[in-house]
Design a protein around this motif. Structure first.
Motif, PDB file in Angstrom:
ATOM      1  N   VAL A 149       1.002  -1.147   0.198  1.00  0.00           N
ATOM      2  CA  VAL A 149       0.143  -0.170   0.090  1.00  0.00           C
ATOM      3  C   VAL A 149       0.734   1.321  -0.014  1.00  0.00           C
ATOM      4  N   ALA A 150       2.120   1.080   0.712  1.00  0.00           N
ATOM      5  CA  ALA A 150       2.951   2.400   0.786  1.00  0.00           C
ATOM      6  C   ALA A 150       3.366   2.670  -0.670  1.00  0.00           C
ATOM      7  N   THR A 151       3.708   1.601  -1.645  1.00  0.00           N
ATOM      8  CA  THR A 151       4.235   1.867  -2.729  1.00  0.00           C
ATOM      9  C   THR A 151       3.253   2.626  -3.527  1.00  0.00           C
ATOM     10  N   VAL A 152       1.945   2.124  -3.397  1.00  0.00           N
ATOM     11  CA  VAL A 152       1.005   2.803  -4.262  1.00  0.00           C
ATOM     12  C   VAL A 152       0.596   4.353  -3.875  1.00  0.00           C
ATOM     13  N   SER A 153       0.660   4.404  -2.471  1.00  0.00           N
ATOM     14  CA  SER A 153       0.520   5.829  -2.021  1.00  0.00           C
ATOM     15  C   SER A 153       1.706   6.712  -2.422  1.00  0.00           C
ATOM     16  N   ARG A 154       2.963   6.104  -2.501  1.00  0.00           N
ATOM     17  CA  ARG A 154       4.071   7.110  -2.922  1.00  0.00           C
ATOM     18  C   ARG A 154       3.971   7.532  -4.478  1.00  0.00           C
TER      19      ARG A 154
END
Length: 327
Positions: free
Chosen positions: A15-20
């Motif tokens: 999820v962090a990758t998508v958010s970044r």
């Protein structure tokens, strides 16, 4: 309702990758970016732009400035730019400047005051110094349909000069022996490039003379009037290269009124490849990749917004001959 977790699961990333990626807040590999964007499209995921704006201090809005929205070239550019922006959750603001430098400047200042994330500019009059000044203010800029070879400015254009050469060569290969040219405005980059191609191909031929070049204004009326003036001086002309499709349509109308059979007596070719299904006979043209120009410009703008490395230079897209009834 699709969530960011659904996107991360389908893409096989955190999820962090998508958010970044959505917030432009850190590094994301190219492979992960492709996977995330594919998942967003498949799931029709719509990012929360308000929250993203507050978090990243960005508006999630980009602008496209065009000189004449009535020219069918620009709506197709706008459609492509909007499609490309929407995939990444950006809203496109369309500004029509009417080829007015003062209106153009007001739009730019308004967009900056609204904290627009970046601007794609198509302008017949804007100077490189103006673009550089905007870049100095950290405004991401991509220019279309015009290039500045001596300046670090990112632009996307068609291969205008090569396309002009193709147009003249096609007329010659089809038997034309005295070819006229209807040029667009002399201050427009694309117009100059196409006219230079015509002059290079024809100026050393025994039949060439400057009066074979007429001047329109990239519109139907200009092509119509220029064709009538040329034909009055050169009734033996048997080929016409118009600098864009609208002027070619005007030239076709003039030739029909003058009783010149197209293509039997006079062959005609335009430039752009815009949709002109209602014009008969259908006009042969040098087709730009109009949709690709708009999409490429938006892709490059997003890269600038994300501070991704990209060389600030002109990126030239190929053109192709679309042979139709007028040749």
């Amino acid at each position: 309702m699709t969530t960011i977790r659904d996107v991360s699961k389908l893409a096989g990333v955190s999820v962090a990758t998508v958010s970044r990626l959505l917030n432009q807040s850190g590094y994301v590999s190219k492979e992960a970016e492709i996977a995330v964007m594919s998942a967003i499209q498949k799931l029709n995921y719509k990012p929360n732009n308000i929250a993203r704006s507050l978090a990243g201090k960005k508006t999630a809005a980009v602008a496209l400035m065009v000189p004449d929205i009535l020219n069918p070239f620009f709506p197709e550019i706008a459609r492509a730019a909007e499609d490309a922006a929407a995939v990444l959750g950006y809203t496109l603001v369309l500004c029509n400047t009417d080829n007015n430098p003062d209106k153009e400047k007001k739009y730019i200042e308004t967009l900056i005051n609204k904290q627009i994330d970046g601007i794609i500019i198509s302008s017949y009059t804007i100077l490189p110094e103006q673009i550089l000044a905007l870049q100095d203010r950290s405004i991401p800029i991509v220019v279309i349909d015009k290039s500045f070879s001596d300046y670090p400015i990112l632009s996307v254009t068609a291969a205008n000069r090569h396309g002009g050469e193709m147009a003249v060569q096609h007329l010659m290969s089809e038997g034309s022996r005295k070819i006229a040219h209807i040029s667009g405005p002399s201050h427009v980059h694309a117009s100059r490039e196409r006219t230079l191609a015509y002059e290079k191909a024809c100026r050393d031929l025994p039949w060439f003379m400057p009066s074979l070049i007429g001047y329109g204004n990239f519109n139907v009326a200009g092509g119509y009037q220029a064709m009538k003036e040329i034909y009055k001086q050169h009734p033996d002309v048997d080929g016409v290269f118009a600098g864009n499709d609208l002027m070619a349509a005007g030239a076709l109308k003039a030739l029909i009124e003058l009783g010149a059979a197209v293509p039997e007596q006079v062959k005609l070719i335009g430039f752009d490849g815009i949709r002109m299904d209602m014009v008969y006979p259908e006009i042969t043209t040098i087709s730009q990749q109009i949709y690709s120009i708009g999409k490429t410009a938006m892709d490059y703008l997003i890269r600038l917004i994300n501070n991704e490395p990209i060389e600030r230079k002109n990126y030239e897209l190929d053109v192709e001959l679309l042979r139709k009834a007028t040749t």
